[in-house]
Design an enzyme around this catalytic site. Structure first.
Site, PDB file in Angstrom:
ATOM      1  N   THR A 108      30.954  25.362  -9.309  1.00 45.98           N
ATOM      2  CA  THR A 108      30.865  25.712  -7.893  1.00 45.98           C
ATOM      3  C   THR A 108      29.427  26.086  -7.578  1.00 45.98           C
ATOM      4  O   THR A 108      28.771  26.787  -8.339  1.00 45.98           O
ATOM      5  CB  THR A 108      31.764  26.909  -7.557  1.00 45.98           C
ATOM      6  OG1 THR A 108      31.405  27.988  -8.415  1.00 45.98           O
ATOM      7  CG2 THR A 108      33.216  26.561  -7.751  1.00 45.98           C
ATOM      8  N   LYS A 127      31.889  42.259  11.593  1.00 48.90           N
ATOM      9  CA  LYS A 127      32.822  43.353  11.823  1.00 48.90           C
ATOM     10  C   LYS A 127      32.281  44.270  12.912  1.00 48.90           C
ATOM     11  O   LYS A 127      31.364  45.053  12.693  1.00 48.90           O
ATOM     12  CB  LYS A 127      33.069  44.123  10.531  1.00 48.90           C
ATOM     13  CG  LYS A 127      33.913  43.311   9.561  1.00 48.90           C
ATOM     14  CD  LYS A 127      33.951  43.887   8.162  1.00 48.90           C
ATOM     15  CE  LYS A 127      34.738  42.964   7.249  1.00 48.90           C
ATOM     16  NZ  LYS A 127      34.520  43.240   5.827  1.00 48.90           N
ATOM     17  N   TRP A 149      37.322  41.864  13.966  1.00 46.83           N
ATOM     18  CA  TRP A 149      36.561  40.775  13.372  1.00 46.83           C
ATOM     19  C   TRP A 149      36.122  39.771  14.437  1.00 46.83           C
ATOM     20  O   TRP A 149      36.914  39.336  15.267  1.00 46.83           O
ATOM     21  CB  TRP A 149      37.418  40.032  12.341  1.00 46.83           C
ATOM     22  CG  TRP A 149      37.615  40.784  11.057  1.00 46.83           C
ATOM     23  CD1 TRP A 149      37.139  42.027  10.752  1.00 46.83           C
ATOM     24  CD2 TRP A 149      38.351  40.342   9.921  1.00 46.83           C
ATOM     25  NE1 TRP A 149      37.524  42.393   9.496  1.00 46.83           N
ATOM     26  CE2 TRP A 149      38.282  41.373   8.947  1.00 46.83           C
ATOM     27  CE3 TRP A 149      39.055  39.186   9.606  1.00 46.83           C
ATOM     28  CZ2 TRP A 149      38.884  41.272   7.705  1.00 46.83           C
ATOM     29  CZ3 TRP A 149      39.664  39.088   8.363  1.00 46.83           C
ATOM     30  CH2 TRP A 149      39.570  40.121   7.417  1.00 46.83           C
ATOM     31  N   GLU A 202      37.528  24.622  -6.545  1.00 40.04           N
ATOM     32  CA  GLU A 202      38.630  25.262  -7.267  1.00 40.04           C
ATOM     33  C   GLU A 202      39.998  24.660  -6.944  1.00 40.04           C
ATOM     34  O   GLU A 202      40.998  24.990  -7.590  1.00 40.04           O
ATOM     35  CB  GLU A 202      38.660  26.767  -6.936  1.00 40.04           C
ATOM     36  CG  GLU A 202      37.554  27.582  -7.583  1.00 40.04           C
ATOM     37  CD  GLU A 202      36.264  27.621  -6.758  1.00 40.04           C
ATOM     38  OE1 GLU A 202      36.104  26.738  -5.872  1.00 40.04           O
ATOM     39  OE2 GLU A 202      35.435  28.513  -7.006  1.00 40.04           O
TER      40      GLU A 202
END
Lengths: 527, 527
Positions: free
Chosen positions: A174, A425, A430, A317
């Site tokens: 990754t 935030k 959010w 993944e």
């Protein structure tokens, strides 16, 4: 009591055997950097893969050994995958966009014994070589004495290595923006099931009628698994070593490309080419966009040209397909606008994988199209444990936390709202940096946008927008803010809009938010 | 070295879980014998299947136990498959068209512990019951105190039985024309892989946009696997308890059916209905024909109506998909006639299975489009050993001999030329009874045809043709022979053409050649 059916190990070699036997004359076309075009077919790939496997055995490679590649998309690279896997080895694709130190770390961590590379990367190989501790054989794909000589020296009289279906077949690291890269070790079984799922009409919709031009590189997330799924379906492949829009467009028209797949930036460049030349997209009918979210304007334009857009989400993944956008029941009855709404979300899981979103305490959130939380995934082609890691990468019940923030609609459609670490935030709520960026990119004169949170004494964080203007475009902050206010909630409007010449990107073309956050860490909002 | 991906057993319960979770509101419609239409959805099927599983557990059923059904296509029957399999059991579909003695043999051989049946088969059940040695529970799908009462008594709070992926999940007996029926015991793994393959654009092309009306009965070769593949793809299902063309046609139009699947005779009846009413086929776009070869005229008519025809070949021993016709590369460039040529063959293997043809000594014949021999098959959803048999049903390297005679074209397309036992052996050469029949059915006034070999002093065997005329059609032997002579080799022309009122069929609608050969065993050709 056992059933009465046959044993048949889920091995990747079945894929190349099937393609060579049933679709042997289907072409595999490569357009090289010098403009030349060469052609082989599935039978040719299978034959050369056997020869390459023989060469690997002659070098002393054992099942499980890693064979690295540093190469673009072309038939030799493609053949090397099946050759390495066919002898029981593990193909390990290196991302050419990584820094030297990352590549050195990765090759040594993987303990690659062979490195196959394109001549254009000779300078990279020369720089790395003194630092690589495990590589015994350096083989150029396109220089004298390299790949061609290896193939020429063998007769192809080779029987694929047979092992367990849980044996590894491929290793991809990754390209994280922090910490050491981590390796994901795909298995024969996981790769085969993933390939079978990808053939589905709701994923890549692959058949012998398909002419597939994968623009997503083979060195990135296994080219989204297309080299394997394409074998199961018997497609014609068209590879290009370079990715300039005029080159890709010429190939699409000349080779009758019906399917393509790539990140959003590829299509932006293609639109510019079409605008400049007045050309069209030939037989193209399905474009898969992934890597990052496709802007609505891009989706609309492709759909208006009669091209279906599959909006994909996944990660290294997850092999990588986690979700794919495809027409739901009742698609034909939807208005164009509603269809675009559907496509702009990230689609649904193929049979095999399962999603959930959880809150900060790990509580599972409802699929109500509103509850946003950390996205988790599990299934047969989802990671259990990183290569050489001491512990599993999954939580209770095999759930892997993706690091994305998403919501799930009642019909199972998933919608990414942000990367967990990119969420802004503000006052305990959010703000999705991705949605803010998408809204900004849809505004007049905006070429690219980045939204990040900067410290705020009262609200903890507040968003600022960094804007790259289109060439020759005149955009002022007030006009942009006014346009934005029609698209996002008032409290999402950025406290500051800054114009910049360019934005930093990761090796795989994503916005490098960590660098931006670092750069603007001490930014003082004019309060 | 093991790979790094997750464990995920290939269990059929993943299919119903996926369908209920991701496509829960997709409808499952049933049209009952009394004309009423009921609707449930994937979520409803999953809920009731759990309740049924609880009921089976309460009856004392154990994993591996067989649950028989004697029923038509409807949602309760469908639910019973998932309920029985979900508790670890084996669903065993009985063919309603078999004779009592065959059914008694099969149920006792299978040691079925439960028998679920439609009320219309109550007389059959009453006749069989005194002879069944293992059945403890007789449950009617549609009578008071039956299925509904079982479901109503349970709460659905049940977790599917988890076992090995090689556990059995389904049992189907072959409706052979000679000897005892033989059981094929499908496994969770084989069924799941088969379902994933069937979703492919080159097989059934299934997606959430699909509205599937399986005319092939659930009691025949697992309804070609559609109940499983449909779950993987999240299709809408439309079931009909009766198969009259007007009923099926009404359902197609009312429910927006896009896909259907059935034997050729179904489509002959449908054509008569369309001719009589002037109606059209609504949204129908893919018809799969299998069971026996589709006549060319049928293929042409469907294709002219804009319906793609998938010509399938398979058998109970192959789950059943062995091959499927689907557009090859370059399809759009073919003339209509060439396209029909392609469709009239039996198509190609999906990824997973492999074919070969062998001569009488077992020598493998080339894929040259000319060499005809015994067709053999192997792969993950092909039989290894019949239920309770003492030895494998396969030869060297897992090859299963299908009993069909076929040739394989260089592009992998398979073409059935005959059943091995139906081939007419004339002067040391083979005459295909199937080709002769197909040629005859294409002639004016012919409704159905059977070709069989009868003894001949010089040529060993010579063909005779038994013809059922279309209603009110005038056909004489000379005219028919003259028409045939344009279609088949001269030495294939039948020595005798006989007109009959009807021909005998097996329980699954195939021509009962054994009965015909028996009837005409002593037939003397006028020499």
């Amino acid at each position: 009591m056992l059933g009465g059916m046959q044993d048949w190990a889920l091995r990747v070699t079945h894929l190349i055997d099937h393609a060579a036997r049933e679709h042997g004359r289907q072409e595999i076309v490569t357009r090289w950097g010098d403009g030349s075009v060469t052609r082989t077919d599935w039978a040719g790939v299978a034959r050369d893969a056997r020869k390459l496997a023989q060469a690997f055995v002659a070098m002393g490679l054992e099942p499980g050994d890693r064979v690295a590649t540093l190469a673009m998309n072309h038939d030799r690279h493609f053949t090397a995958w099946y050759g390495a896997i066919g002898m029981g080895g593990v193909i390990h694709t290196l991302n050419i966009r990584l820094f030297d130190e990352q590549l050195i770390y990765i090759v040594n961590h993987a303990e690659d014994r062979v490195l196959l590379y394109d001549a254009q990367f000779q300078p990279v190989v020369d720089r790395l070589r003194p630092h690589l501790t495990s590589v015994e054989h350096y083989i150029s794909f396109d220089q004298p004495g390299g790949y061609d000589a290896l193939i020429a020296a063998r007769d192809g009289d080779y029987v694929w290595h047979m092992g367990d279906e849980r044996d590894p077949c491929m290793l991809c690291y990754t390209s994280g923006t922090t910490g050491h890269p981590k390796g994901v070790l795909y298995e024969h079984r996981s790769t085969l099931l993933h390939a079978m799922a990808e053939v589905s009409p709701s994923v890549f919709d692959l058949s012998p009628e398909t002419v597939m031009l994968p623009i997503v590189p083979m060195f990135h997330a296994a080219s989204w698994g297309l080299p394997f799924a394409g074998a199961a379906a018997g497609v014609k492949f068209v590879f290009s070593v370079t990715n300039d829009a005029p080159v890709l467009h010429r190939l699409m028209v000349d080779e009758g490309v019906t399917h393509s797949a790539g990140v959003p930036t590829v299509w932006l460049a293609m639109f510019q080419h079409l605008d400049a030349t007045g050309e069209e997209l030939g037989k193209l009918r399905l474009v898969t966009i992934g890597g990052s979210a496709a802007p609505r304007a891009m989706v609309e334009r492709l759909m208006k040209m009669g091209v279906r857009v599959g909006h994909a989400w996944g990660m290294t993944e997850t092999s990588p397909i986690g979700t794919m956008g495809a027409p739901p029941a009742g698609w034909d009855e939807l208005s164009f606008e509603k269809q675009v709404d559907v496509v702009c979300k990230q689609g649904r899981v193929p049979f095999g994988v399962e999603l959930r979103v959880v809150d900060e305490d790990g509580g599972v959130l409802p699929r109500d199209g509103a509850s946003s939380g950390r996205l988790q995934i599990r299934g047969p082609w989802v990671i259990k444990r990183y290569f050489k890691a001491d512990e599993d990468a999954t939580e209770d019940g095999d759930w892997f936390d993706t690091g994305d923030v998403a919501l799930i609609h009642p019909d199972g459609t998933m919608q990414i709202t942000d990367r967990a670490k990119d969420v802004i935030k503000s006052g305990g709520e959010w703000i999705s940096s991705v949605e803010l960026e998408n809204a900004a990119v849809g505004c007049k004169g905006v070429a690219e946008a980045a939204a990040i949170g900067v410290p705020h004494p009262k609200w903890d964080e507040r968003p600022i927008l960094l804007i790259v203007r289109k060439a020759d475009a005149q955009v002022c902050p007030d006009a942009l803010r006014s346009e934005l206010s029609a698209k996002v909630a008032k409290w999402w409007l950025p406290d500051e809009i800054l114009f910049v010449d360019s934005l930093p990107h990761t090796g795989t073309g994503k916005l490098l938010k960590t660098a931006l956050r670092e750069e603007y860490r001490d930014y003082r909002l004019p309060i």
